[in-house]
Write an enzyme that holds these catalytic residues in place. Structure first.
Site, PDB file in Angstrom:
ATOM      1  CB  CYS A 178      -0.941   0.005   1.199  1.00 37.05           C
ATOM      2  SG  CYS A 178      -1.772  -1.571   1.453  1.00 37.05           S
ATOM      3  CG  HIS A 317      -2.479   4.447   4.783  1.00 39.28           C
ATOM      4  ND1 HIS A 317      -2.275   4.311   3.428  1.00 39.28           N
ATOM      5  CD2 HIS A 317      -2.600   3.176   5.272  1.00 39.28           C
ATOM      6  CE1 HIS A 317      -2.268   3.021   3.109  1.00 39.28           C
ATOM      7  NE2 HIS A 317      -2.466   2.319   4.216  1.00 39.28           N
ATOM      8  CD  GLU A 328      -2.710   7.856   8.684  1.00 33.56           C
ATOM      9  OE1 GLU A 328      -2.208   8.599   7.825  1.00 33.56           O
ATOM     10  OE2 GLU A 328      -3.651   7.052   8.430  1.00 33.56           O
ATOM     11  CE  LYS A 349      -5.841   4.135   1.406  1.00 37.48           C
ATOM     12  NZ  LYS A 349      -4.959   5.282   1.671  1.00 37.48           N
ATOM     13  CG  HIS A 354      -6.428   0.577   0.709  1.00 37.57           C
ATOM     14  ND1 HIS A 354      -5.455   1.171  -0.078  1.00 37.57           N
ATOM     15  CD2 HIS A 354      -5.765   0.018   1.763  1.00 37.57           C
ATOM     16  CE1 HIS A 354      -4.268   0.990   0.479  1.00 37.57           C
ATOM     17  NE2 HIS A 354      -4.443   0.287   1.586  1.00 37.57           N
ATOM     18  CG  PHE A 413      -0.470  -5.682   4.165  1.00 36.86           C
ATOM     19  CD1 PHE A 413      -1.123  -4.891   5.083  1.00 36.86           C
ATOM     20  CD2 PHE A 413      -1.188  -6.703   3.561  1.00 36.86           C
ATOM     21  CE1 PHE A 413      -2.455  -5.100   5.400  1.00 36.86           C
ATOM     22  CE2 PHE A 413      -2.526  -6.930   3.870  1.00 36.86           C
ATOM     23  CZ  PHE A 413      -3.155  -6.128   4.785  1.00 36.86           C
TER      24      PHE A 413
END
Length: 426
Positions: A178, A317, A328, A349, A354, A413
């Site tokens: 990502c 994110h 975050e 998002k 995503h 990830f």
């Protein structure tokens, strides 16, 4: 080698769930239009996951050759389609003719050697892998398509862009889940800043709304099972229960400032900071206290030569998972201290889902547009705030603002983190 040359954005392109060009998509983002809807790419009857952020009404022939497009997986089609828009916006391509179509036009020999391309994809042509595996089972594996391998490998989006337009500089594909799209843009920024190239096409792309990919993420319990598109991707909301898969591409043209000025190019923003690091913690989960993301934001701020207080807006994110959003938030507080409560933070998002390796590219397009237009997009669907997420997430309605620096976060990830800082061009 670090020359500290200034780098600006001279072109933007996108295909994503909210629109198939920059103007349409950005207008929908400003209006808070949700691009998430029931999945149509495959039959979800036996799936818990019912919704995704699919690209809609996409006609590849609007910009690409139909015969060549059949030899491309969707992630490559999306990237090349968006790159066409970005390159034409930049003014770097010669005018197309009847004999040489737009997608075949080459850049001039004078700039080709220092004109590169870095485009990320997290999963590449997973849809083609699924199709050809089924074909191999039924007909024999030596009867799969001769284009199977070049259609599926993740670097092919970058390669196709370079081949189409004769870009002979560095051409590569960071595969960092990502964070990939932001890594691609940040790496391209440093290549130009440090003198290796003068111009780069960069960003991220993904086309992985397939039964196997959705099934894989679902088995990890990473995806939302909500059947209501308005309550599926809801970053920072207490009711969030997983992310929503999206697809598409976001592409930028970056250029050394003097090179852009010498040809009277339109400049949309300047890119000034890039940070990249790793949590070194877990294959999928972020650190709960967000320290990896916090360290990455600090790297980007240091790279930009600014203070944390200079940041006007953060494109988070913001995946709509419990661990990411809380972590975050903690990371932002760690970096900005008490000022964190005065900085608008939002997750687009909430509207796109995503896009995995494409997320950083699309969100960079939105970050540049936010700076250029003086507008902060909302986090839509935020109706029940999580007490652990207590910052200004610009809930439900965007707002006008005079922005100077925008920070865009991508946390992937494997613990991959990438942060970009864009500046209003003056």
């Amino acid at each position: 080698m670090r020359l500290d040359r200034r780098v600006v954005v001279t072109g933007l392109g996108t295909v994503n769930p909210t629109g198939n060009d920059v103007e349409t998509s950005w207008n929908n983002i400003k209006s808070g239009v949700c691009g998430i809807a029931p999945i149509t790419h495959f039959d979800t009857t036996d799936f818990k996951v019912k919704v995704a952020g699919e690209v809609k009404n996409f006609n590849v022939e609007d910009r690409l050759n139909k015969r060549e497009a059949r030899k491309m997986a969707p992630f490559t089609q999306y990237a090349l389609y968006a790159a066409e828009e970005a390159l034409h916006m930049s003014g770097l391509l010669p005018e197309a003719t009847e004999e040489v179509k737009s997608y075949e036009t080459k850049v001039s020999d004078e700039i080709a050697d220092k004109f590169g391309c870095i485009v990320s994809s997290g999963i590449g042509g997973i849809d083609i892998i699924e199709q050809e595996h089924d074909r191999g089972l039924s007909r024999g594996f030596e009867k799969v398509s001769p284009f199977f391998i070049p259609m599926t490998i993740s670097n092919m989006a970058a390669a196709r862009i370079s081949i189409s337009h004769g870009l002979k500089g560095m051409c590569t594909c960071p595969v960092t889940a990502c964070a990939g799209g932001s890594n691609a843009i940040g790496d391209a920024f440093h290549r130009i800043r440090d003198g290796y190239e003068d111009i780069m096409v960069c960003g991220g792309t993904e086309g992985s709304i397939t039964d196997l990919a959705i099934g894989g993420f679902s088995s990890m319990t990473a995806l939302s099972y909500s059947e209501d598109p308005s309550r599926a991707s809801i970053p920072f909301d207490a009711d969030r229960n997983g992310f929503v898969m999206g697809e598409g591409a976001g592409i930028l043209v970056l250029e050394e400032l003097e090179h852009a000025l010498n040809r009277n190019a339109t400049i949309y923003a300047e890119i000034v900071g890039y940070g990249a690091n790793c949590d070194a913690f877990h294959i999928t989960a972020p650190l709960e206290n967000g320290e990896g993301g916090a360290a990455c934001m600090k790297l980007a701020i240091k790279d930009a030569g600014i203070e944390p207080s200079d940041i006007s807006y953060i494109n988070a994110h913001g995946t709509s998972t419990h661990l990411n959003d809380a972590g975050e938030t903690a990371a932002i507080k760690s970096v900005f201290g008490k000022d964190a409560y005065n900085i608008p933070v939002s997750s687009t998002k909430s509207m796109t889902g995503h896009l995995l390796g494409g997320a950083g590219g699309v969100e960079a397009v939105f970050s540049v547009k936010a700076l250029h237009d003086g507008f902060i997009p909302a986090t839509i669907g935020l109706h029940n705030p999580d007490p652990a997420c207590d910052l200004d997430y610009v809930p439900n309605t965007g707002r006008k603002a005079d922005l100077n620096y925008v920070l865009s976060n991508s946390l992937g990830f494997g613990g991959h983190n990438a942060c970009l800082i864009f500046k209003k061009y003056q």
